[in-house]
Write a protein that holds these residues in place. Structure first.
Motif, PDB file in Angstrom:
ATOM      1  N   ALA A 176      46.218 -27.539 -29.539  1.00 42.85           N
ATOM      2  CA  ALA A 176      47.323 -28.229 -28.880  1.00 42.85           C
ATOM      3  C   ALA A 176      46.844 -29.608 -28.431  1.00 42.85           C
ATOM      4  N   ARG A 177      47.783 -30.438 -28.033  1.00 42.42           N
ATOM      5  CA  ARG A 177      47.389 -31.737 -27.488  1.00 42.42           C
ATOM      6  C   ARG A 177      47.103 -31.606 -25.988  1.00 42.42           C
ATOM      7  N   GLU A 178      48.011 -30.928 -25.272  1.00 43.21           N
ATOM      8  CA  GLU A 178      47.774 -30.686 -23.850  1.00 43.21           C
ATOM      9  C   GLU A 178      47.212 -29.280 -23.712  1.00 43.21           C
ATOM     10  N   PHE A 179      46.117 -29.126 -23.008  1.00 41.76           N
ATOM     11  CA  PHE A 179      45.472 -27.813 -22.939  1.00 41.76           C
ATOM     12  C   PHE A 179      44.722 -27.678 -21.622  1.00 41.76           C
ATOM     13  N   LEU A 180      44.371 -26.434 -21.309  1.00 45.40           N
ATOM     14  CA  LEU A 180      43.672 -26.161 -20.055  1.00 45.40           C
ATOM     15  C   LEU A 180      42.192 -25.979 -20.354  1.00 45.40           C
ATOM     16  N   MET A 181      41.365 -26.673 -19.578  1.00 46.36           N
ATOM     17  CA  MET A 181      39.932 -26.655 -19.847  1.00 46.36           C
ATOM     18  C   MET A 181      39.161 -26.489 -18.558  1.00 46.36           C
ATOM     19  N   LYS A 182      38.054 -25.790 -18.652  1.00 50.88           N
ATOM     20  CA  LYS A 182      37.072 -25.801 -17.566  1.00 50.88           C
ATOM     21  C   LYS A 182      35.988 -26.757 -17.998  1.00 50.88           C
ATOM     22  N   ASP A 183      35.780 -27.819 -17.220  1.00 56.09           N
ATOM     23  CA  ASP A 183      34.669 -28.703 -17.539  1.00 56.09           C
ATOM     24  C   ASP A 183      33.781 -28.832 -16.319  1.00 56.09           C
ATOM     25  N   SER A 184      32.487 -28.846 -16.560  1.00 58.03           N
ATOM     26  CA  SER A 184      31.564 -29.002 -15.434  1.00 58.03           C
ATOM     27  C   SER A 184      30.433 -29.943 -15.820  1.00 58.03           C
ATOM     28  N   TYR A 185      29.852 -30.505 -14.796  1.00 62.44           N
ATOM     29  CA  TYR A 185      28.873 -31.579 -14.965  1.00 62.44           C
ATOM     30  C   TYR A 185      27.786 -31.378 -13.921  1.00 62.44           C
ATOM     31  N   SER A 186      26.534 -31.295 -14.372  1.00 67.86           N
ATOM     32  CA  SER A 186      25.440 -31.097 -13.418  1.00 67.86           C
ATOM     33  C   SER A 186      24.540 -32.325 -13.373  1.00 67.86           C
ATOM     34  N   PHE A 187      23.889 -32.498 -12.236  1.00 67.92           N
ATOM     35  CA  PHE A 187      23.039 -33.671 -11.979  1.00 67.92           C
ATOM     36  C   PHE A 187      21.677 -33.193 -11.489  1.00 67.92           C
ATOM     37  N   HIS A 188      20.627 -33.795 -12.050  1.00 66.06           N
ATOM     38  CA  HIS A 188      19.264 -33.329 -11.781  1.00 66.06           C
ATOM     39  C   HIS A 188      18.293 -34.487 -11.696  1.00 66.06           C
ATOM     40  N   LEU A 189      17.271 -34.289 -10.848  1.00 65.14           N
ATOM     41  CA  LEU A 189      16.262 -35.336 -10.756  1.00 65.14           C
ATOM     42  C   LEU A 189      15.355 -35.321 -11.984  1.00 65.14           C
ATOM     43  N   THR A 190      15.052 -34.123 -12.491  1.00 67.98           N
ATOM     44  CA  THR A 190      14.090 -34.031 -13.596  1.00 67.98           C
ATOM     45  C   THR A 190      14.711 -33.328 -14.804  1.00 67.98           C
ATOM     46  N   ASP A 191      14.110 -33.577 -15.956  1.00 67.23           N
ATOM     47  CA  ASP A 191      14.535 -32.894 -17.175  1.00 67.23           C
ATOM     48  C   ASP A 191      14.321 -31.394 -17.061  1.00 67.23           C
ATOM     49  N   GLU A 192      13.274 -31.020 -16.330  1.00 60.74           N
ATOM     50  CA  GLU A 192      12.978 -29.599 -16.167  1.00 60.74           C
ATOM     51  C   GLU A 192      14.133 -28.921 -15.411  1.00 60.74           C
ATOM     52  N   GLU A 234      32.977 -16.548 -12.278  1.00 59.57           N
ATOM     53  CA  GLU A 234      31.619 -16.609 -12.807  1.00 59.57           C
ATOM     54  C   GLU A 234      30.971 -17.970 -12.541  1.00 59.57           C
ATOM     55  N   MET A 235      31.774 -19.025 -12.565  1.00 58.58           N
ATOM     56  CA  MET A 235      31.214 -20.346 -12.237  1.00 58.58           C
ATOM     57  C   MET A 235      30.784 -20.389 -10.776  1.00 58.58           C
ATOM     58  N   ASN A 236      31.618 -19.843  -9.891  1.00 59.57           N
ATOM     59  CA  ASN A 236      31.232 -19.778  -8.479  1.00 59.57           C
ATOM     60  C   ASN A 236      29.953 -18.956  -8.315  1.00 59.57           C
ATOM     61  N   ALA A 237      29.914 -17.829  -8.994  1.00 61.14           N
ATOM     62  CA  ALA A 237      28.741 -16.958  -8.874  1.00 61.14           C
ATOM     63  C   ALA A 237      27.484 -17.656  -9.376  1.00 61.14           C
ATOM     64  N   ALA A 238      27.661 -18.597 -10.292  1.00 59.15           N
ATOM     65  CA  ALA A 238      26.517 -19.309 -10.842  1.00 59.15           C
ATOM     66  C   ALA A 238      26.114 -20.501  -9.984  1.00 59.15           C
ATOM     67  N   GLY A 239      26.833 -20.711  -8.879  1.00 57.39           N
ATOM     68  CA  GLY A 239      26.462 -21.784  -7.965  1.00 57.39           C
ATOM     69  C   GLY A 239      27.142 -23.114  -8.236  1.00 57.39           C
TER      70      GLY A 239
END
Lengths: 588, 588
Positions: free
Chosen positions: A163-179, A71-76
């Motif tokens: 748990a202390r050790e766990f599996l996570m999906k984290d993502s970070y996006s970057f944009h020129l504008t707030d919009e 789903e993350m891939n599908a979302a670009g």
């Protein structure tokens, strides 16, 4: 004994799969998902907050991981993989090396340089971005990873839930504008909805307080379960949902006219609203709770005593909301007043407090519901007495502040004007944030805009607790016999159970054929050829939560049928081969 | 500017993929794979030995990971996932908390308990097994995981070739009998061969010294590359291959009869065999090198001086093999003798040493080749002189020990009797071990055997450096223009390049159609729609190593053809659509 290890591929014969269930309920497990994961043999504890995922557990974890990835891939979004070990220097750039607190597992290497085991990756991705991103033409972009994280929980518990050790999906996006950030935030919000829907989970996206990670807008995604740690308010008439800490309690109607005169009631031992209402034989909703607070002067400025002491009033059946209170002027930080301070300002002792005739001039903060009350009951500021028939403007001045300072309750009007609120409990499994420019500014990330000028990108961040989803799904989907997986998360969708495989070659052969045909038809099917007695075999299959069970027996074969039972059905049915396939095979 | 992030799935349009190549050759990279991975933008350094895998790099890494996983599943191994953080207590059970050395990254948590970031998982899997395995009926079993490891290399370098954090497949098998272990060892050996073959790599499996991990039998798998750190001896006439440290130098023929008398040669400045041979005008093979050693008494017992001093002799063109030497009695540990010790025993200074007429009685260890020499040249134990025409038994006693103490060289007879040895260089990417019962005994792992008696299982362990394979493949497959991926590891198998997409809608449309059709036909294809000039675009595509390039241009379309070029072809060809598909589409 078979010494060779070359079974068919992938290994779906349980005789060749390391299935290891347990009949005992583990004493250390407090919640049902932890108990069932241990009993089913999905996880095994290595040390506090550290778990090995067994073959069975890992099959489920990978189903979740795959759904998230697709789903993350599908979302670009574009997948990357950052190191788990991160240098201190980056965390110092954002000030979080100190601020993050004890959950940050700090590590010193052989050269005595400091690192941490990443609990999150804002610093690393921003460092990556300042090397990789030079122009607005590279934006927008959303990098994600599915990776092992570590948080040194002070009290790890509930198995993989905390748990202390766990599996996570984290993502970070970057944009020129707030919009643009807003558009991607919406894209991720929708993507998360698709992920949890695909996984077959009942969930809600709720407006959330963004807490320590910072930024202005955020939503949490909760898997609904009675055992959930968090309370969520949701509307009966719309999509509105919010963490109870944030849900607005809307203004009630206008204050009715006073009908009663103020009178003193003898309440010798009645110190709570409940007790007073019971004594008087009136509804709890007619009483008012007084909470005495001291605003803490954090600015170091001079404040007079009167403005520090605050009496907060909520209806007897309501609960004060600390986050809402802390948003009022002077209450950015506060504590409960001491008995001495209460005596000093009200001339009373706890249990009989009220806003009428205090010893000193005090600040009264009334919840909106309280401000709209007439003829109410409060403490009399005198040991053993309450006042009834109290009315604003007549018996005491109008409150200094009228504000929303309580938790919403079931039946409150929805703040969006549609329907009334219900309260559900949820387990947080996802969180989306609009970070804004906090990290980009701290770490001096800029790109050139269309005019060739340096611009600081806006960032979003989006997390999903991949391993936590497994536990949350169990909290939502189980019964007395074990787990009842949603189809998309089941280790196998179906299992063919063989009765007496060693002594009945015809049965074993028919079962093997059915198992192979179901897999060929796209139904991920296991074969229980372990040779257990039916009772033990069925108990295992119910415990590990396989949705569809088909039993092949001598009697069934003679009658040309298989015994079929859905995990949640109360009874089995006898179906012929065509009916089994009609029930199980995915529609083309 | 497109603000929305919902391209087609998966993202294979390079305009929407974060491709970030660089023209500059990074100064810090010493080896070609590191240089090319940085130039292609596959990885980016976070800190010493810590790398982020970019979207491009991760695509390749995942191809390797998938091949490994599928072949391990096909071989009957079962996937699990163990924690990366491991408690000290387990490592103390095997004594490795201290023994493992500085590569073990030790971590203290908030409660001051000690852990390490796992460099390997023998302890954890044995702990898992002693909880999970109770009966011989559960054996044999082989658990594997693909997981992030950490080794605190004292000098991390070569990019992901010798990183500190890396991705590894490790697996561990358990067996009731040594025979079963042998069968699974063979199964894994064969599986590794299938993995590297499938990845399209030239490799050799070589007999190896098992080093610190322990156990009796082990093989290394090396990707062959001129830049490899390890030398491998392999037979021209059989499958024989061994790490040069282990390959046996077989006995030469019988010693010829003496022909010359011993005589003293004036060698005023000639201190090496090469110099002496050059001065005398003879073959280097006629000289003998003398290496003076001191055996170190590690047992604390009493040893007389004579037995500690050893003169090791190898032919002038041979190299002493330290591992072989250390297997001789009294040389379990040894060091080079000091000048003082040499003078004390031989009465000489370095450069003129020899076994003839030492000052004291000494132990002489002769390599098999030296023992079979006649009329040879050695140092005279007198400054400025060598002796020629030296013969065993006449000019000096027969050697105390005759042993294989040298590295094999190109052209030596293969120790299995078939053909001669060649030497290749390789990069170790896999290792299989028969651990035996070392860990099971240390950690008290037992199962009940068929007679109900406790038995200690035998273990095997099998590792593959998943991230290292990516670098090793580049070392083997590159040219001046960049990487040339084997098909199975390429980020995409093909790319459709669009000339001038913005100004020529027909070209853009035809390219998009071809790209979609190739993907539909099962050829993983990217679309280079970034709008770069052809030169820059082609340079990028060659740098990142895509095997098949198809160019769509206005001129080509007019002629009904596409320009096709294989990454390793010297020229492009014009092919029509059918020919392109015939070239690229996998055979059904």
């Amino acid at each position: 004994m078979a010494a060779s290890l070359r079974p068919e591929v992938p290994p779906m014969r349980l005789s060749q799969f390391h299935l290891h269930t347990s009949k005992e309920t583990p004493a250390e497990a407090e919640i049902v998902s932890h108990k069932l994961m241990l009993k089913a043999g999905m996880i095994r504890k290595l040390a506090a907050g550290l778990y090995t995922w067994s073959p069975l557990g890992l099959r489920v974890l990978r189903k979740v991981e795959r759904a998230v990835r697709e789903e993350m891939n599908a979302a670009g979004a574009i997948e990357v993989l950052m190191p788990s070990v991160q240098p201190k220097e980056l965390w110092e750039e954002t000030g979080r090396w100190e601020k993050f607190g004890g959950q940050l597992l700090k590590i010193q290497d052989r050269k005595e340089a400091w690192y941490c085991y990443g609990p999150t990756h804002e610093e690393v991705i921003t460092d990556f971005a300042r090397n990789e991103l030079a122009s607005y033409k590279q934006l927008p972009v959303n990098f994600y990873q599915i990776q092992t994280k570590f948080r040194d929980e002070i009290r790890p518990r509930f198995g993989v839930m905390r748990a202390r050790e766990f599996l996570m999906k984290d993502s970070y996006s970057f944009h020129l504008t707030d919009e643009d950030l807003g558009l991607e935030y919406r894209n991720m919000y929708d993507t998360y909805g698709r992920i949890f829907t695909r996984l077959g989970l009942k969930f809600r996206a709720v407006a959330a307080d963004s807490g320590a990670i910072g930024g202005a807008v955020s939503h949490e995604f909760h898997v609904l379960a009675d055992s959930g740690e968090d309370a969520i308010a949701f509307s009966s008439g719309s999509d509105y949902a919010a963490n109870i800490e944030l849900a607005e309690a809307v203004s009630p109607g206008a204050r009715p006219a006073a009908q009663e005169g103020m009178r003193k009631i003898d309440t010798p031992t009645q110190k709570t609203c409940e007790d007073v209402a019971a004594l008087m034989g009136i509804a709890l909703q007619r009483t008012v709770k007084s909470v005495a607070l001291m605003g803490v002067d954090t600015e170091g400025g001079k404040t007079d005593e009167g403005s520090q002491f605050v009496l907060a009033l909520v209806r007897g059946d309501h609960v004060v909301n600390e986050i809402k209170l802390s948003k009022l002027a002077g209450l950015g930080e506060y504590r409960l007043a001491t008995e001495e301070e209460i005596d000093q300002h009200l001339g009373s002792e706890p249990g009989f407090l009220g806003p009428v005739a205090p010893k000193k001039a005090i600040r009264v903060v009334a919840d909106r519901s309280v401000a709209a009350m007439a003829d109410f009951v409060v403490g009399a500021n005198e040991k053993g007495f309450h006042l009834a028939g109290v009315n604003w403007g007549r018996d005491l001045p109008e409150p200094h502040d009228v504000a929303d300072i309580r938790n919403v309750v079931e039946g409150d009007a929805s703040p969006d004007g549609h329907g009334t609120l219900g309260i559900a409990r949820g387990i947080e499994v996802g969180h989306v944030f609009q970070l804004g420019r906090k990290y980009a500014e701290a770490m001096k990330l800029t790109v050139l805009d269309a005019n060739g000028k340096a611009a600081t990108p806006a960032m979003g961040c989006y997390g999903i607790g991949v391993s936590r989803i497994v536990a949350a799904a169990i909290e939502q989907n189980h019964d007395d016999n074990g787990i009842a997986w949603p189809e998309a998360m089941a280790p196998w969708n179906a299992v063919v159970c063989v009765i007496n495989p060693k002594n009945d070659a015809a049965v074993a052969e028919a079962a093997l054929a059915l198992y192979a045909e179901l897999n060929a038809a796209g139904v991920e099917t296991a074969l229980d050829d372990r040779g257990l007695r039916p009772g033990a075999m069925f108990a295992d299959i119910e415990l590990i939560g396989i949705p569809h069970r088909i039993v092949v027996s001598e009697r069934g074969l003679a009658a040309g049928s298989f015994e079929y039972r859905h995990r949640l059905a109360s009874e089995a049915e006898n179906l012929d081969r065509a009916a089994v396939f009609a029930r199980l095979a995915p529609k083309p």
